[in-house]
Each structure stands twice: as C-alpha cells, then as structure tokens.
Design an enzyme around this catalytic site. Structure first.
Site, mmCIF file in Angstrom:
data_model
loop_
_atom_site.group_PDB
_atom_site.id
_atom_site.type_symbol
_atom_site.label_atom_id
_atom_site.label_comp_id
_atom_site.label_asym_id
_atom_site.label_seq_id
_atom_site.Cartn_x
_atom_site.Cartn_y
_atom_site.Cartn_z
ATOM 1 N N CYS A 1 9.189 1.383 -12.339
ATOM 2 C CA CYS A 1 8.436 0.177 -12.681
ATOM 3 C C CYS A 1 8.419 -0.041 -14.200
ATOM 4 O O CYS A 1 9.453 -0.313 -14.793
ATOM 5 C CB CYS A 1 7.034 0.257 -12.089
ATOM 6 N N HIS B 1 8.728 0.889 -6.171
ATOM 7 C CA HIS B 1 8.004 2.160 -6.046
ATOM 8 C C HIS B 1 8.519 2.978 -4.874
ATOM 9 O O HIS B 1 8.159 2.731 -3.723
ATOM 10 C CB HIS B 1 6.500 1.902 -5.870
ATOM 11 N N GLU C 1 7.603 5.868 -4.109
ATOM 12 C CA GLU C 1 6.487 6.659 -3.578
ATOM 13 C C GLU C 1 5.414 5.791 -2.934
ATOM 14 O O GLU C 1 4.311 6.260 -2.662
ATOM 15 C CB GLU C 1 5.863 7.470 -4.717
#
Length: 359
Positions: free
Chosen positions: A247, A331, A333
């Site tokens: 990000c 992302h 995760e």
C-alpha cells in the site's frame, strides 16, 4: 430518537441525518468503501486516518464489535489499538446487534473514541456523487460548526506511527518493519512464518540495523510527506537485501526508486478490487484502501509494474528487474478478506532465504 446532525460537503451539499456514536462535530476527507463486512477492521485501519468514511452496504452495526484479545501484545482482531476514522456515514444503523463474539455496539464503540456517526443518509446517492466528482472535503456537524480540513496536507503517518522500536517473535529470519500505520494482521502474518520482527517508527534510520529483509507498511495520506522514510529507503535500494512494500509502502518504494505518485480521483477502498499479474492472464480479487498510486511512466528502466488494477488500469505494485524488491498496492493480509494473495509473504521470505544463502 437520536439527535439530528448534518453532513456538509465542500461543494455545498448538505445532508441531514441522525447521530449515533459521539454527538460531536468532525471534519475530514469524505471517501467510500464498498466492503460489505469488516467494519471493526476498517475503522481501526490507520490508512483511514483523517477521513469521513461512507460505508455503502445498507445496514451497519448488526453484528456489533468484538471484545479485545491480545497475542504478543497485539490485537488478534483489530488492525490497531484505536479507531482512526474522523467520522462514519451509513444508511441504516442497527441499534440492536447479535453475534457470538460481540462485546458492545458500534455506537458505543464510537463514543469511547469520541468519533461521530451519522445515519439515515442516502449513501447510494452520496457514493454516486463521490464517484463522479471524486473524494471531497466534508464535515459532520452536531452542535458546533467546524471548518473544513484537508487531512492530506498533514503528515498523517507521523501521527499514527509508533514512538519507539518494538520486537516480536524469535524466528530465524530478522525482518525490519517500517511502521507508517501498519495493519496488525501484517504482524500476525509474519509471526506465523518463523520471523523475528523489529517494528520501527516511520522516520527511524533502519539502515543502522542488522536485518535480513525490509518491509514497508501501509499508512495514510500523501506518501511524499514521508521524506525521512524515502531517504532511508534510497540507501536500502542501493543494497541487495530483499524489500517488500504494501500500500503506502509501494508508493514509498516508487518514490525512492525515482518515480512519482499521484492522487486517485476517489481511491480504491473495497474487498473486491480485481488485479492482474503483469505478463499473465492471472487475476486476483483483493482488498484495498488507498488514495494515491505510483505513476509507472516515471519509473526508471530497471523497474516495472508487477500488478495492474483491472478497473482503471492503475499500478497495483512494482518490482525491480534484477534485485529482490517488490511491492503491492493491495493488501495480501486483508482482514476481513479476501486472502488470495497471502502467498506473497512466502515469496518475500523465500527471497530472504536466497539472500542469506548467497551472502
């Protein structure tokens, strides 16, 4: 009956609604997220700092907010230790909640952090306006008016980054995490993978540390505010130790490499953004939360786009053509999901092993 509040946009639009959460005024940048679930994770994501978040899903609050649980001093549920949004805008707020792990209501949780919410808003109309005109400034006004405020003029990363160095785990791979507003699930993903994690503030000179790999976290605001991080990262890019950015970390890598970034019209904030791996027909559905992107046309020749957003063609990650440096704008995760690309943590650690074996 809840008290009446108004949402005012910088273009003069005024929308009346009902208050939930704290009955107070707040200003920020109005953005929207299309995620249907995961508001506890979204509200504690530091990347939303300074923003008035519009949730497009019609009903919010029906499953409440879970209680806090800690593992190695970090939350097992939330993405940080507090709510980061400036205010919340929803269509229908469910006064009653029901879920097996709910400990409190969303409204009560907002009150704890003095964050205002407004419900009864036609969020479909508001989202269409933001999609046409782009993210704009706004304010939720309760009793006392407040001026408009552009959070992108602030160094938001400095506000959300930790003050000191923290250590987690005792694995065989020593990873430095530059915390510009990191999501807790990033730390969880590393701790599941035999890692010793050294978490440092955004402006910490990590080049003085002994480590096997460098990780650049997500975070809020304009990446160009992070001048100290970019300067230290330029030193790291002159070496060969693996680097992985997510990000904001992707934008910082692009800037340190000599490229440029730009502000997106309304950003990418959802759990369903399609990205394509460059040079293939392989597509992944990803979770995203950012308002800036790397301009790949400005990158030096030894850098190339790694992933592409299939909605608007913008850069979703970059990589170096010969060194183990790569990043994603999305992302891997993601909490609450999808986690289709979590394998990128394994790819990073495989590069760390290769680097250590080749030293």
């Amino acid at each position: 009956m809840n008290q009446t509040v108004t949402l005012t946009l910088s273009d003069g639009t005024t929308i009346e609604g009902e208050s939930f959460g704290a009955f107070t005024s707040a200003a920020g940048e109005v953005v929207f997220s299309t995620a249907m679930t995961g508001y506890p994770e979204n509200l504690t994501d530091a990347s939303f700092a300074g923003q008035l978040l519009v949730l497009t899903t019609p009903m919010v609050g029906n499953y409440g907010v879970p209680g806090e649980e800690l593992y190695e001093s970090i939350s097992t549920i939330f993405e940080s230790d507090k709510i980061h949004i400036a205010g919340l805008v929803v269509n229908y707020y469910s006064e009653e909640h029901s879920h097996w792990n709910a400990a409190k209501s969303l409204g009560d949780w907002l009150k704890e952090y003095n964050i205002p919410g407004i419900c009864g808003v036609d969020t479909r109309m508001l989202t269409k306006k933001l999609r046409e005109e782009g993210a704009m400034l706004g304010k939720i006004v309760a009793q006392d008016d407040v001026p408009f405020h552009d959070p992108n003029l602030d160094n938001l990363v400095a506000q959300v980054s930790p003050a000191g160095v923290q250590h987690y785990g005792n694995g065989q791979h020593k990873i430095v995490l530059v915390d510009c507003g990191t999501k807790t699930n990033i730390i969880r993903c590393f701790l599941e993978r035999d890692v010793e994690l050294i978490r440092v503030p955004w402006d910490y000179d990590f080049t003085t540390l002994d480590y096997d790999g460098l990780f650049l976290s997500n975070g809020p605001g304009d990446p160009k505010m992070c001048e100290a991080t970019i300067r230290h990262l330029q030193t790291a890019l002159a070496q060969d130790r693996p680097i992985f950015g997510i990000c904001l970390g992707s934008q910082l890598m692009g800037l340190a490499a000599g490229g440029d970034t730009f502000k997106l019209k309304y950003g990418h904030r959802s759990h369903n953004q399609p990205v394509k791996l460059t040079g293939t027909q392989r597509c992944y559905i990803t979770s995203q939360n950012h308002g800036f992107a790397v301009d790949t046309a400005t990158l030096p020749a030894e850098w190339q786009m790694l992933f592409e957003n299939l909605n608007d063609g913008t850069c979703e990650g970059i990589k170096h053509t010969s060194k183990p440096f790569f990043s994603t704008q999305f992302h891997p995760e993601a909490a609450g999901g999808p986690q289709d690309t979590e394998f990128l943590f394994d790819d990073f650690l495989a590069a760390v092993v290769a680097y250590k074996n080749g030293k």
